[in-house]
Design an enzyme around this catalytic site. Structure first.
Site, PDB file in Angstrom:
ATOM      1  N   LEU A 104       0.807  -1.220   0.000  1.00 11.01           N
ATOM      2  CA  LEU A 104       0.000   0.000   0.000  1.00 11.01           C
ATOM      3  C   LEU A 104       0.842   1.273   0.000  1.00 11.01           C
ATOM      4  O   LEU A 104       0.313   2.369   0.164  1.00 11.01           O
ATOM      5  CB  LEU A 104      -0.941   0.007   1.206  1.00 11.01           C
ATOM      6  CG  LEU A 104      -2.006  -1.088   1.228  1.00 11.01           C
ATOM      7  CD1 LEU A 104      -2.775  -1.054   2.541  1.00 11.01           C
ATOM      8  CD2 LEU A 104      -2.965  -0.939   0.056  1.00 11.01           C
ATOM      9  N   GLY A 105       2.143   1.140  -0.161  1.00 12.05           N
ATOM     10  CA  GLY A 105       3.000   2.323  -0.264  1.00 12.05           C
ATOM     11  C   GLY A 105       3.338   2.977   1.055  1.00 12.05           C
ATOM     12  O   GLY A 105       3.552   4.193   1.103  1.00 12.05           O
ATOM     13  N   THR A 106       3.438   2.187   2.139  1.00 12.76           N
ATOM     14  CA  THR A 106       3.770   2.789   3.435  1.00 12.76           C
ATOM     15  C   THR A 106       5.192   3.339   3.454  1.00 12.76           C
ATOM     16  O   THR A 106       5.442   4.375   4.079  1.00 12.76           O
ATOM     17  CB  THR A 106       3.592   1.782   4.584  1.00 12.76           C
ATOM     18  OG1 THR A 106       4.277   0.566   4.273  1.00 12.76           O
ATOM     19  CG2 THR A 106       2.129   1.490   4.840  1.00 12.76           C
ATOM     20  N   SER A 107       6.120   2.670   2.788  1.00 14.70           N
ATOM     21  CA  SER A 107       7.500   3.170   2.765  1.00 14.70           C
ATOM     22  C   SER A 107       7.561   4.545   2.109  1.00 14.70           C
ATOM     23  O   SER A 107       8.185   5.476   2.630  1.00 14.70           O
ATOM     24  CB  SER A 107       8.410   2.191   2.014  1.00 14.70           C
ATOM     25  OG  SER A 107       8.506   0.961   2.694  1.00 14.70           O
ATOM     26  N   ALA A 108       6.910   4.675   0.962  1.00 14.87           N
ATOM     27  CA  ALA A 108       6.877   5.972   0.279  1.00 14.87           C
ATOM     28  C   ALA A 108       6.172   7.013   1.131  1.00 14.87           C
ATOM     29  O   ALA A 108       6.574   8.181   1.172  1.00 14.87           O
ATOM     30  CB  ALA A 108       6.173   5.834  -1.073  1.00 14.87           C
ATOM     31  N   ALA A 109       5.121   6.592   1.848  1.00 14.52           N
ATOM     32  CA  ALA A 109       4.372   7.530   2.689  1.00 14.52           C
ATOM     33  C   ALA A 109       5.221   8.054   3.839  1.00 14.52           C
ATOM     34  O   ALA A 109       5.105   9.222   4.225  1.00 14.52           O
ATOM     35  CB  ALA A 109       3.113   6.860   3.226  1.00 14.52           C
ATOM     36  N   ASP A 150       4.931   5.578  -6.532  1.00  9.52           N
ATOM     37  CA  ASP A 150       4.392   5.670  -5.175  1.00  9.52           C
ATOM     38  C   ASP A 150       4.527   7.071  -4.597  1.00  9.52           C
ATOM     39  O   ASP A 150       3.568   7.628  -4.052  1.00  9.52           O
ATOM     40  CB  ASP A 150       5.089   4.667  -4.258  1.00  9.52           C
ATOM     41  CG  ASP A 150       4.637   3.243  -4.502  1.00  9.52           C
ATOM     42  OD1 ASP A 150       3.941   2.999  -5.510  1.00  9.52           O
ATOM     43  OD2 ASP A 150       4.982   2.360  -3.692  1.00  9.52           O
TER      44      ASP A 150
END
Length: 314
Positions: A104-109, A150
């Protein structure tokens, strides 16, 4: 002074992995989110009570990190602080509505949120384009391989089409609806990216041909979303999943779920994001949610959001 950045998480509709190699992709932000709160402190302190199962606490002055998972997440934060030359010590608190490493793109977030909040705390007014570019460069530095999908999607928000070639993007006005959930992953996105890179090096011609087909599917999918032709779009989701399977990106459990979805007559279903488990998306239906729950998937709020990262001064 306290600054909070709220970053929407995202789902990849088409083109995951192919986008790393300059093919088109489509992604959208959803109602799940990650928040980064920056506040005054006498030393650098990072706290993430929800981003890992046991929680994380790191004192950058002592440079003690005990959790391997914490190292992965907090390396991003450290690189953001380092980019801004650690001008002012702060406490950074990170909270997410979902766990990390589920596609879900937590790293990018984490990166986008930290760039947005810390820069604002320092009195630096960055444009969305600057936030996205800085965030992408940091993600690339840490992972070694990364597309801009992302970081740009979460910075700008909405449903976004990224054309081939790695430049520009187009926001698509739509009310597209999905049912989405995630299962456990067997490896991180970064690890899957390196596995795909290895495949590329050993079977370049076949690899490039598969990516070309994924690119054609993505471009067709863009038109179908605009036309709201979800019947044909769903068929392309199944085809895209099959191509990701051929690249070794899926997992046995995810393949079983997608196969079962097709048997049940669900319009479309595929993995979303890094692969090796993680997120699975279907054209929205009650049957899709029942199916995902039957595999103990954690259902996510996949409502399309139009806003990207936003910040507030508390």
């Amino acid at each position: 002074m306290m600054v909070e950045a709220k970053v929407p998480l995202k789902l990849t509709l088409f083109g995951e992995h192919a986008v790393v190699y300059d093919r088109p992709a489509i992604a959208m932000t959803i109602s799940e989110s990650l928040k980064v709160k920056v506040s005054e402190n006498d030393k650098f302190l990072i706290i993430s009570p929800s981003l890992n199962i046991k929680g994380v606490k790191l004192d950058l002055n002592e440079m003690k990190i005990e959790s391997d998972e914490a190292k992965k997440v907090l390396r991003y934060v450290f690189e953001v602080l380092n980019y801004f030359e650690m001008k002012k010590p702060v406490k950074i608190e990170i909270n997410s509505t979902v766990e990390p490493s589920v596609g879900l793109g937590t790293s990018a977030a984490v990166i986008v949120g930290t760039v947005a909040a810390y820069s604002k705390y320092l009195g630096i007014d960055l444009s969305r384009d600057e936030i996205a570019k800085i965030s992408h460069n940091i993600e690339l530095k840490v992972q070694g391989i990364a597309s801009r999908m992302d970081t740009y999607t979460e910075t700008y928000g909405g449903l976004i089409y990224f054309p081939a070639g790695g430049k520009g993007f187009e926001k698509i006005d739509t009310n597209f609806e999905l049912t989405a959930g995630y299962i456990r992953r067997s490896m991180s996105t970064a690890d899957v990216l390196w596995r795909v890179r290895t495949l590329k090096e050993s079977n370049k011609e076949v690899f490039e041909n598969i990516l070309d087909v994924i690119g054609e599917i993505t471009n067709r999918a863009k038109s179908l979303i605009v036309e709201q032709n979800f019947e044909e779009l769903g068929l392309l989701m199944y085809v895209n999943h099959g191509l990701l399977f051929s690249l070794g990106i899926t997992s046995p459990e995810a393949d079983e779920i997608v196969s079962r979805a097709k048997q049940l007559g669900i319009k479309g279903c595929k993995i979303s994001g890094g692969g090796a488990g993680g997120s699975i998306i279907c054209i929205k239906s009650v049957e899709a949610e029942v199916l995902l729950r039957s595999y103990n998937a954690r259902i996510v709020n996949s409502t399309l959001t139009k806003d990207g990262v936003i910040f507030s001064i508390l």
